[in-house]
Design an enzyme around this catalytic site. Structure first.
Site, PDB file in Angstrom:
ATOM      1  N   HIS A 146       7.212  -0.640  12.988  1.00 15.66           N
ATOM      2  CA  HIS A 146       7.322  -1.865  12.195  1.00 15.66           C
ATOM      3  C   HIS A 146       6.993  -1.525  10.738  1.00 15.66           C
ATOM      4  O   HIS A 146       6.097  -0.736  10.461  1.00 15.66           O
ATOM      5  CB  HIS A 146       6.355  -2.916  12.724  1.00 15.66           C
ATOM      6  CG  HIS A 146       6.263  -4.116  11.852  1.00 15.66           C
ATOM      7  ND1 HIS A 146       7.378  -4.772  11.392  1.00 15.66           N
ATOM      8  CD2 HIS A 146       5.192  -4.772  11.325  1.00 15.66           C
ATOM      9  CE1 HIS A 146       6.998  -5.784  10.628  1.00 15.66           C
ATOM     10  NE2 HIS A 146       5.679  -5.798  10.566  1.00 15.66           N
ATOM     11  N   CYS A 153       5.714 -10.497  13.809  1.00 13.39           N
ATOM     12  CA  CYS A 153       6.304  -9.166  13.576  1.00 13.39           C
ATOM     13  C   CYS A 153       6.590  -8.437  14.885  1.00 13.39           C
ATOM     14  O   CYS A 153       7.491  -7.610  14.954  1.00 13.39           O
ATOM     15  CB  CYS A 153       5.398  -8.309  12.696  1.00 13.39           C
ATOM     16  SG  CYS A 153       5.207  -9.006  11.054  1.00 13.39           S
ATOM     17  N   ASN A 190       8.805  -6.002   4.301  1.00 12.16           N
ATOM     18  CA  ASN A 190       8.472  -6.368   5.674  1.00 12.16           C
ATOM     19  C   ASN A 190       9.368  -7.534   6.107  1.00 12.16           C
ATOM     20  O   ASN A 190       9.195  -8.651   5.640  1.00 12.16           O
ATOM     21  CB  ASN A 190       6.989  -6.763   5.748  1.00 12.16           C
ATOM     22  CG  ASN A 190       6.551  -7.177   7.148  1.00 12.16           C
ATOM     23  OD1 ASN A 190       7.368  -7.271   8.060  1.00 12.16           O
ATOM     24  ND2 ASN A 190       5.265  -7.414   7.313  1.00 12.16           N
TER      25      ASN A 190
HETATM   26  N1  ACO Z   1      -0.525  -6.690  -7.653  1.00  9.64           N
HETATM   27  C1  ACO Z   1      -1.630  -6.272  -8.280  1.00  9.64           C
HETATM   28  N2  ACO Z   1      -2.854  -6.406  -7.749  1.00  9.64           N
HETATM   29  C2  ACO Z   1      -2.948  -6.990  -6.540  1.00  9.64           C
HETATM   30  C3  ACO Z   1      -1.825  -7.442  -5.818  1.00  9.64           C
HETATM   31  C4  ACO Z   1      -0.568  -7.270  -6.441  1.00  9.64           C
HETATM   32  N3  ACO Z   1       0.574  -7.671  -5.848  1.00  9.64           N
HETATM   33  N4  ACO Z   1      -2.234  -7.961  -4.646  1.00  9.64           N
HETATM   34  C5  ACO Z   1      -3.560  -7.843  -4.604  1.00  9.64           C
HETATM   35  N5  ACO Z   1      -4.009  -7.263  -5.763  1.00  9.64           N
HETATM   36  C6  ACO Z   1      -5.381  -6.930  -6.130  1.00  9.64           C
HETATM   37  C7  ACO Z   1      -6.410  -7.760  -5.416  1.00  9.64           C
HETATM   38  O1  ACO Z   1      -6.601  -9.002  -6.100  1.00  9.64           O
HETATM   39  C8  ACO Z   1      -7.627  -6.882  -5.487  1.00  9.64           C
HETATM   40  O2  ACO Z   1      -8.189  -6.997  -6.768  1.00  9.64           O
HETATM   41  P1  ACO Z   1      -9.799  -6.959  -6.969  1.00  9.64           P
HETATM   42  O3  ACO Z   1     -10.206  -5.595  -6.488  1.00  9.64           O
HETATM   43  O4  ACO Z   1      -9.939  -7.176  -8.431  1.00  9.64           O
HETATM   44  O5  ACO Z   1     -10.307  -8.066  -6.102  1.00  9.64           O
HETATM   45  C9  ACO Z   1      -7.038  -5.460  -5.373  1.00  9.64           C
HETATM   46  O6  ACO Z   1      -5.646  -5.586  -5.731  1.00  9.64           O
HETATM   47  C10 ACO Z   1      -7.161  -4.845  -3.996  1.00  9.64           C
HETATM   48  O7  ACO Z   1      -6.722  -5.794  -3.031  1.00  9.64           O
HETATM   49  P2  ACO Z   1      -6.700  -5.469  -1.494  1.00  9.64           P
HETATM   50  O8  ACO Z   1      -6.270  -6.689  -0.743  1.00  9.64           O
HETATM   51  O9  ACO Z   1      -7.998  -4.832  -1.105  1.00  9.64           O
HETATM   52  O10 ACO Z   1      -5.525  -4.356  -1.454  1.00  9.64           O
HETATM   53  P3  ACO Z   1      -5.077  -3.456  -0.256  1.00  9.64           P
HETATM   54  O11 ACO Z   1      -5.122  -2.060  -0.657  1.00  9.64           O
HETATM   55  O12 ACO Z   1      -5.746  -3.852   1.039  1.00  9.64           O
HETATM   56  O13 ACO Z   1      -3.524  -3.835  -0.107  1.00  9.64           O
HETATM   57  C11 ACO Z   1      -2.104  -5.130   1.332  1.00  9.64           C
HETATM   58  C12 ACO Z   1      -3.152  -5.157   0.230  1.00  9.64           C
HETATM   59  C13 ACO Z   1      -0.898  -4.431   0.783  1.00  9.64           C
HETATM   60  C14 ACO Z   1      -1.749  -6.562   1.708  1.00  9.64           C
HETATM   61  C15 ACO Z   1      -2.642  -4.376   2.569  1.00  9.64           C
HETATM   62  O14 ACO Z   1      -3.941  -4.834   2.860  1.00  9.64           O
HETATM   63  C16 ACO Z   1      -1.781  -4.517   3.796  1.00  9.64           C
HETATM   64  O15 ACO Z   1      -0.684  -4.018   3.868  1.00  9.64           O
HETATM   65  N6  ACO Z   1      -2.311  -5.142   4.875  1.00  9.64           N
HETATM   66  C17 ACO Z   1      -1.654  -5.204   6.168  1.00  9.64           C
HETATM   67  C18 ACO Z   1      -0.455  -6.095   6.217  1.00  9.64           C
HETATM   68  C19 ACO Z   1       0.077  -6.164   7.632  1.00  9.64           C
HETATM   69  O16 ACO Z   1       0.098  -5.211   8.368  1.00  9.64           O
HETATM   70  N7  ACO Z   1       0.464  -7.322   8.105  1.00  9.64           N
HETATM   71  C20 ACO Z   1       0.873  -7.415   9.490  1.00  9.64           C
HETATM   72  C21 ACO Z   1       2.226  -7.784   9.664  1.00  9.64           C
HETATM   73  S1  ACO Z   1       2.650  -9.231   8.788  1.00  9.64           S
HETATM   74  C22 ACO Z   1       3.040 -10.432   9.950  1.00  9.64           C
HETATM   75  O17 ACO Z   1       2.806 -10.302  11.098  1.00  9.64           O
HETATM   76  C23 ACO Z   1       3.653 -11.700   9.429  1.00  9.64           C
END
Ligand code: ACO
Length: 333
Positions: free
Chosen positions: A260, A118, A290
């Protein structure tokens, strides 16, 4: 304060390309255990673009690059270097940039890819900045282009909902004008201790592409979302603050923050940490998701097209990506 350099690296043209195909959260509800409500509130994403079968990182980069050249009123032969920032190259080699160079007819350029996921575009910008400020080259085309849809596991709801395809390009030119203009600074960093946070773990140089890794879905993105989120907020806020301090610029003097687009909540948390008003942040995540290395140059091109960037404005770019990699840049338009 920024040490004085011989020349300046000004932005002469911008362009973006987004595939026509739109994949909405509602569409994903049909194939995944997810909801528009979950995706929207957790990420800010409503829809993303998906490359057609005949599109790839190189074809999208070409389209974006062509627009950047045209808006700079530059002939392809005048380009000295084509840098394509991508984690989804058409093939392992030759570089995606070489395919783009050929299509553009940029026959006098050195063309190569850089891989900083990214953060790729900010890394590419920083490389171009050095070549232009020393006077080595006159025109450098920096393109971020990603076909992320090809490396996401469409059965993994925690990652596939996040990513989209597209390309953005910026044409930079050397200038000897006196007053500050163009890339005022860039700061780029990596921390290889955090390679596990976001990774496509399938072996290539280690084991060769192998059936076991294919069967185990290892040629797709794996991400520790929660841990990445926390690291991303901290590093992005710090590196943006570093950019402002380096240039002795106050937050109020920044017209637009071009972050980003990984997650709306990451950007909001960064803005809160820096006390930066949300209305001065340019977001595309709702419509494109993204797009990895393409997200910042797409934002630049779109903001430019919408008249949100004017001569004399100061913008700050900030990014965190896999590696871990992160960085910032300050541009005076
Ligand atoms: N739909 C419904 N539920 C979901 C989904 C979905 N698409 N995805 C995950 N869940 C569930 C999980 O299973 C979990 O359920 P549980 O509580 O029963 O276990 C719950 O939702 C919470 O999951 P988390 O992973 O804790 O959710 P979070 O609020 O952290 O959001 C996300 C996830 C969106 C991925 C977030 O953590 C994020 O944006 N992280 C950073 C991403 C990033 O910056 N990446 C860097 C760049 S990417 C690159 O370089 C290629």
């Amino acid at each position: 304060m920024n040490p004085s350099s011989l020349f300046k690296a000004a932005v002469a043209g911008t362009g973006s390309y987004l595939p026509d195909k739109v994949l909405t959260n509602k569409d994903l509800e049909n194939t995944l255990d997810t909801s528009d409500e979950w995706i929207t509130t957790r990420t800010g994403i409503k829809e993303r673009r998906i490359a057609a079968d005949n599109e790839s990182a190189s074809t999208m980069a070409f389209e974006a690059g062509k627009k950047a050249l045209s808006s700079a009123r530059l002939e392809p032969e005048q380009v000295d270097m084509v840098i394509v920032c991508t984690s989804t190259p058409d093939v392992l080699f030759p570089s995606t940039a070489c395919f783009v160079q050929k299509e553009l007819g940029a026959v006098n350029s050195a063309a190569y890819d850089i891989s900083a996921v990214c953060s790729g575009f900010v890394f590419g910008l920083s490389i171009a900045e050095q070549y232009l400020k020393t006077g080595r080259y006159d025109h450098i085309l920096v393109i971020g282009s990603e076909a992320n849809s090809r490396i996401v596991d469409w059965s993994d709801r925690s990652t596939c909902i996040l990513f989209g395809d597209g390309a953005g390009a910026v044409l930079l030119k050397k200038t000897d004008q006196e007053e500050p203009v163009g890339i005022l600074s860039s700061h780029i960093y990596s921390d290889g201790a955090l390679t596990d946070l976001i990774v496509v773990p399938g072996g290539i140089g280690t084991t060769g592409v192998n059936k076991q890794d294919i069967d185990d879905n290892k040629y797709f993105i794996k991400m520790s979302g929660n841990a990445t989120f926390k690291v991303a907020v901290k590093r992005m806020a710090n590196v943006i603050q570093e950019a402002l301090d380096f240039n002795e610029i106050k937050m109020e003097e920044v017209s637009l923050l071009l972050p980003h687009q990984a997650n709306q909540r990451i950007v909001s948390a960064v803005a809160e940490k820096l006390n930066f008003p949300e209305e001065k942040i340019y977001m595309t995540i709702q419509k494109y998701g993204n797009t990895s290395a393409a997200s910042i140059p797409i934002g630049i091109a779109d903001a430019m097209e919408e008249g949100k960037i004017k001569p004399g404005d100061v913008s700050v770019l900030g990014v965190v990506g896999a590696g871990l990699t992160w960085g910032s840049a300050v541009i005076k338009w």
